[in-house]
Scaffold this motif. Structure first.
Motif, mmCIF file in Angstrom:
data_model
loop_
_atom_site.group_PDB
_atom_site.id
_atom_site.type_symbol
_atom_site.label_atom_id
_atom_site.label_comp_id
_atom_site.label_asym_id
_atom_site.label_seq_id
_atom_site.Cartn_x
_atom_site.Cartn_y
_atom_site.Cartn_z
ATOM 1 N N GLU A 292 0.865 -1.176 0.000
ATOM 2 C CA GLU A 292 0.000 0.000 0.000
ATOM 3 C C GLU A 292 0.908 1.235 0.000
ATOM 4 O OE1 GLU A 292 -2.696 -0.018 3.245
ATOM 5 O OE2 GLU A 292 -3.621 -1.939 2.705
ATOM 6 N N HIS A 293 0.637 2.157 -0.924
ATOM 7 C CA HIS A 293 1.499 3.345 -0.971
ATOM 8 C C HIS A 293 0.649 4.574 -1.242
ATOM 9 C CE1 HIS A 293 1.456 3.237 -5.471
ATOM 10 N NE2 HIS A 293 1.432 1.914 -5.277
ATOM 11 N N GLU A 294 1.088 5.683 -0.687
ATOM 12 C CA GLU A 294 0.381 6.940 -0.847
ATOM 13 C C GLU A 294 1.379 8.088 -0.728
ATOM 14 O OE1 GLU A 294 -2.225 7.857 2.401
ATOM 15 O OE2 GLU A 294 -0.885 6.943 3.898
ATOM 16 N N VAL A 295 0.990 9.254 -1.228
ATOM 17 C CA VAL A 295 1.783 10.460 -1.066
ATOM 18 C C VAL A 295 1.140 11.297 0.029
ATOM 19 C CG1 VAL A 295 2.559 12.608 -2.132
ATOM 20 C CG2 VAL A 295 2.639 10.471 -3.425
ATOM 21 N N VAL A 296 1.920 11.621 1.030
ATOM 22 C CA VAL A 296 1.474 12.434 2.152
ATOM 23 C C VAL A 296 2.087 13.817 2.012
ATOM 24 C CG1 VAL A 296 1.539 12.708 4.661
ATOM 25 C CG2 VAL A 296 1.281 10.424 3.658
ATOM 26 N N GLN A 297 1.259 14.847 2.011
ATOM 27 C CA GLN A 297 1.761 16.214 1.912
ATOM 28 C C GLN A 297 2.067 16.743 3.308
ATOM 29 O OE1 GLN A 297 2.675 17.751 -0.728
ATOM 30 N NE2 GLN A 297 1.762 16.415 -2.288
ATOM 31 N N SER A 298 3.326 17.069 3.537
ATOM 32 C CA SER A 298 3.733 17.594 4.830
ATOM 33 C C SER A 298 4.462 18.923 4.628
ATOM 34 C CB SER A 298 4.613 16.582 5.566
ATOM 35 O OG SER A 298 4.788 16.947 6.911
ATOM 36 N N GLN A 299 4.911 19.522 5.739
ATOM 37 C CA GLN A 299 5.515 20.851 5.640
ATOM 38 C C GLN A 299 6.617 21.048 6.674
ATOM 39 O OE1 GLN A 299 2.354 24.121 4.709
ATOM 40 N NE2 GLN A 299 1.298 22.580 5.932
ATOM 41 N N ASN A 300 7.697 21.687 6.240
ATOM 42 C CA ASN A 300 8.644 22.321 7.145
ATOM 43 C C ASN A 300 8.139 23.726 7.430
ATOM 44 O OD1 ASN A 300 10.560 20.180 7.142
ATOM 45 N ND2 ASN A 300 11.471 20.947 5.247
ATOM 46 N N VAL A 301 8.430 24.241 8.603
ATOM 47 C CA VAL A 301 8.099 25.620 8.942
ATOM 48 C C VAL A 301 9.400 26.393 9.111
ATOM 49 C CG1 VAL A 301 7.003 27.148 10.625
ATOM 50 C CG2 VAL A 301 5.933 24.971 10.032
ATOM 51 N N LEU A 302 9.491 27.552 8.454
ATOM 52 C CA LEU A 302 10.722 28.341 8.440
ATOM 53 C C LEU A 302 10.432 29.798 8.779
ATOM 54 C CD1 LEU A 302 12.066 26.907 5.072
ATOM 55 C CD2 LEU A 302 12.931 26.312 7.321
ATOM 56 N N ALA A 303 11.216 30.355 9.694
ATOM 57 C CA ALA A 303 11.134 31.777 10.039
ATOM 58 C C ALA A 303 12.519 32.380 9.933
ATOM 59 C CB ALA A 303 10.581 31.952 11.443
ATOM 60 N N ARG A 304 12.575 33.706 9.745
ATOM 61 C CA ARG A 304 13.863 34.329 9.418
ATOM 62 C C ARG A 304 14.001 35.695 10.063
ATOM 63 N NH1 ARG A 304 15.925 36.985 3.908
ATOM 64 N NH2 ARG A 304 18.098 36.287 3.851
ATOM 65 N N ILE A 305 15.241 36.004 10.426
ATOM 66 C CA ILE A 305 15.653 37.369 10.745
ATOM 67 C C ILE A 305 16.713 37.733 9.715
ATOM 68 C CG2 ILE A 305 16.711 38.899 12.443
ATOM 69 C CD1 ILE A 305 15.720 36.975 14.609
ATOM 70 N N THR A 306 16.448 38.729 8.893
ATOM 71 C CA THR A 306 17.344 39.076 7.793
ATOM 72 C C THR A 306 18.569 39.822 8.307
ATOM 73 O OG1 THR A 306 15.488 39.214 6.264
ATOM 74 C CG2 THR A 306 17.538 40.270 5.580
ATOM 75 N N GLY A 307 19.735 39.392 7.854
ATOM 76 C CA GLY A 307 20.982 40.024 8.262
ATOM 77 C C GLY A 307 21.131 41.438 7.709
ATOM 78 N N THR A 308 21.792 42.287 8.464
ATOM 79 C CA THR A 308 21.942 43.695 8.063
ATOM 80 C C THR A 308 23.099 43.923 7.113
ATOM 81 O OG1 THR A 308 23.282 44.085 10.049
ATOM 82 C CG2 THR A 308 20.913 44.529 10.201
ATOM 83 N N LYS A 309 24.157 43.116 7.207
ATOM 84 C CA LYS A 309 25.348 43.340 6.386
ATOM 85 C C LYS A 309 25.557 42.226 5.355
ATOM 86 C CE LYS A 309 27.967 46.050 9.790
ATOM 87 N NZ LYS A 309 29.249 46.140 10.541
ATOM 88 N N ARG A 310 25.313 40.983 5.736
ATOM 89 C CA ARG A 310 25.538 39.840 4.835
ATOM 90 C C ARG A 310 24.305 38.940 4.855
ATOM 91 N NH1 ARG A 310 29.748 41.077 7.624
ATOM 92 N NH2 ARG A 310 29.351 39.542 9.266
ATOM 93 N N PRO A 311 23.205 39.441 4.322
ATOM 94 C CA PRO A 311 21.935 38.703 4.422
ATOM 95 C C PRO A 311 21.931 37.370 3.691
ATOM 96 C CG PRO A 311 21.725 40.554 2.914
ATOM 97 C CD PRO A 311 23.050 40.717 3.593
ATOM 98 N N ASP A 312 22.835 37.201 2.713
ATOM 99 C CA ASP A 312 22.863 35.944 1.964
ATOM 100 C C ASP A 312 23.653 34.847 2.672
ATOM 101 O OD1 ASP A 312 21.330 37.083 -0.009
ATOM 102 O OD2 ASP A 312 23.058 37.742 -1.178
ATOM 103 N N GLU A 313 24.239 35.173 3.802
ATOM 104 C CA GLU A 313 24.924 34.183 4.631
ATOM 105 C C GLU A 313 23.996 33.820 5.786
ATOM 106 O OE1 GLU A 313 28.662 35.927 5.709
ATOM 107 O OE2 GLU A 313 29.267 36.247 3.617
ATOM 108 N N THR A 314 23.778 32.529 6.007
ATOM 109 C CA THR A 314 22.672 32.096 6.866
ATOM 110 C C THR A 314 23.129 31.130 7.954
ATOM 111 O OG1 THR A 314 21.197 32.282 4.948
ATOM 112 C CG2 THR A 314 20.360 31.087 6.858
ATOM 113 N N VAL A 315 22.751 31.439 9.182
ATOM 114 C CA VAL A 315 22.893 30.521 10.312
ATOM 115 C C VAL A 315 21.522 29.884 10.550
ATOM 116 C CG1 VAL A 315 23.425 30.288 12.765
ATOM 117 C CG2 VAL A 315 24.706 31.933 11.357
ATOM 118 N N ILE A 316 21.472 28.556 10.590
ATOM 119 C CA ILE A 316 20.192 27.859 10.746
ATOM 120 C C ILE A 316 20.145 27.104 12.068
ATOM 121 C CG2 ILE A 316 18.644 26.097 9.815
ATOM 122 C CD1 ILE A 316 19.619 26.705 7.059
ATOM 123 N N TYR A 317 19.133 27.432 12.869
ATOM 124 C CA TYR A 317 18.786 26.612 14.026
ATOM 125 C C TYR A 317 17.695 25.634 13.603
ATOM 126 C CZ TYR A 317 21.117 29.776 17.395
ATOM 127 O OH TYR A 317 22.026 30.510 18.112
#
Length: 554
Positions: A292-317
């Motif tokens: 038996e097989h099925e596709v289950v739609q799930s989700q990651n939840v993501l929130a962000r604080i945008t960096g002031t000087k190097r916003p394209d560099e990201t620290v992820i918790y």
């Protein structure tokens, strides 16, 4: 509730800092941690299983909390989420399941003799008389001068592996001793690596010989999913070649090898040498299971604080929001396996860290708070993100993961998972010292905990990582020392891990969790306000992957 649960880590700040608090001057509030855990582990959320009403309620709750904290949506197309389509499979009763050697058929019992599952979206999981090939530990590690395959053709065959690394059972003085970290498991020892390697070589099946010491758990854990499995939904060309993957019990494996004219113990010893070559067992494997097989739609939840000087560099918790959903009633009548510690407490930790960042001056680099789905189904939410990143992997500074915190009180130390892998362990020691604490290594590195949490999805793509996991070793508790710390680990892992009793308890003492959360808060804050890039240490299997993308960071 005793006042000890309201204890916090409080760093003295100057009057100026009181007006514009730094990240480290913000208290970690044990009462807020408790409130979050009580809510997420309540029956309202039905055990937080992916693809259920429990998920819908969990996602809504997470988004509401993040909005209240003042964070920005960090998901796809300006939303709070990333869609994660999951393949869910469930094997039915086997129509046929057997080994055949010299025209003699040995019927197998599922799951007593053999345990398998499938990650193919087919109505039947079938293997028709495929030859069995013993590939030792199944390691291909050119950086260590090791290749168990020797160009053997596995297309259309079933690969049979030993669990763990080639040096796990090595005696002192054997040439292999220490090549793969000794008792400390490398990624080559993980069952996931072995299945992936078999698929890369076109095998139709993969079976690992089970032994409790090498696996880190008994056969009861192997068979507990009952033929169920999950994977991220893949493009047809990316679906595994393995129709079935799983384990053979030790007794069944010894019988299999003996009937083929081999001694498993002797071949296991031979597999600890570089000159080992795959062995044709002159035996075939036939199996057919309805699926038996099925596709289950799930989700990651993501929130962000945008960096002031190097916003394209990201620290992820990161922490995972999912648990095991509904099960059979336990002795106290609880039906939901809601993971109060694993990992509602990790989610609560991220909320507290996010609160600290939000009231402080904005960081120079962007900071993302990620709440992963389907960790308990194989790190699938984080895996999907790492394969389809919202923020580039090459300029992801680090991933700091929280998955289970000790709830037995203040500790004199913090537990390091994955010693010798990355430079972030040096940062851990430095910040622990600032708290007046030391670092203790995980007590059972052979269990490979470094490869069994969501941060690993980032590690194998080269992103430096650090994991906070309270069950990795016995904390040296202020009250009771290592003995009390081990008693807590033994009680939690032996009684409540992945069980309904992983629930909020009035006996929890969160003062130690507060220490650990504050530690991670400060490490991430330094990274978010720095121009430096943490890295991997010599000997890590992930160093070369990170180096390959160095130009993107320069």
């Amino acid at each position: 509730m005793q006042l000890r649960l309201a204890a916090v880590i409080l760093l003295l700040a100057s009057p100026a800092a009181a007006q514009a608090p730094t990240v480290s001057s913000t208290e970690i509030d044990a009462h807020k941690l408790e409130q979050t855990v009580r809510t997420l582990a309540s029956d309202q959320f039905e055990g937080r299983a992916p693809g259920t009403v429990g998920e819908e309620r969990t996602i809504g709750y997470l988004i509401g909390r993040l909005q209240a904290l003042g964070l920005e949506p960090g998901g796809e197309n300006g939303t709070w989420t990333q869609r994660v389509p999951l393949l869910h499979t469930q094997l039915g009763e086997a129509a046929t399941l057997a080994f055949e050697h010299d025209r003699k058929t040995r019927a197998l019992s599922f799951p007593r003799d053999i345990y398998v599952s499938t990650l193919q979206p087919n109505d039947v999981a079938r293997i028709d008389g495929a030859p069995l090939v013993f590939v030792g530990y199944g390691v291909s590690a050119p950086e260590r001068g090791w290749d168990d395959f020797k160009d053997a053709d596995l297309a259309g065959k079933v690969a049979v592996f030993l669990v763990n690394d080639p040096d796990f059972h090595a005696a002192e003085g054997e040439p292999v001793a220490g090549t793969f970290g000794g008792r400390t498991m490398t990624y080559y020892g993980r069952w996931t690596y072995k299945f992936e390697e078999a698929a890369r070589r076109g095998a139709v099946g993969a079976l690992i010989v089970h032994e409790t010491a090498g696996a880190g758990y008994g056969w009861n854990v192997v068979e507990s999913p009952g033929g169920e499995n999950y994977d991220v939904v893949r493009e047809p060309e990316d679906v595994t070649s393995l129709a079935l993957q799983g384990w053979i019990s030790g007794d069944t494996a010894r019988l299999l090898f003996a009937e083929a004219g081999f001694d498993l113990a002797e071949l296991s010893t031979a597999a600890r040498r570089k000159d080992f070559e795959p062995v044709d067992l002159a035996t075939t494997f036939t199996a057919a299971f309805p699926v038996e097989h099925e596709v289950v739609q799930s989700q990651n939840v993501l929130a962000r604080i945008t960096g002031t000087k190097r916003p394209d560099e990201t620290v992820i918790y990161g922490a995972h929001w999912d648990a095991y959903g509904k099960g059979e009633p336990d002795a106290e009548g609880r039906i939901y396996r809601a993971g109060a510690n694993d990992d509602a407490l990790g989610v609560a930790a991220l909320f507290e860290i996010a609160r600290a960042f939000e009231v402080a001056p904005p960081p120079e680099r962007s900071v993302v708070f990620a709440f992963w789905t389907a960790e308990e189904r194989g790190l699938l939410g984080s895996e999907y993100y790492a394969a389809n990143p919202v923020y580039p992997i090459e300029t992801t500074v680090a991933n700091l993961g929280v998955d289970i915190l000790q709830t037995a009180g203040r500790a004199k130390d913090v537990i390091l998972v994955g010693k010798g892998q990355g430079t972030l362990e040096d940062d851990l020691a430095r910040f622990a010292n600032q708290q007046g604490r030391t670092v203790s290594e995980e007590s059972l590195p052979e269990r490979g905990l470094f490869y069994r949490a969501d941060h690993f999805s980032f590690a194998k793509r080269g992103v430096p990582v650090l994991l906070m996991m309270g069950i990795a070793g016995a904390s040296d508790l202020v009250d009771g020392g290592k003995a009390a710390g081990q008693a807590w680990v033994d009680d939690y892992t032996g009684r409540c891990y992945h069980a309904a009793c992983d629930a909020w308890s009035e006996d929890w003492n969160l003062t130690g969790a507060v220490q650990d959360i504050a530690l991670f808060r400060d490490i991430g804050a330094e990274l978010a306000n720095s121009e430096s890039w943490p890295g991997w240490k010599d000997g890590s299997e992930f160093k070369a992957t990170r180096q390959a993308s160095e130009a993107a960071r320069n």
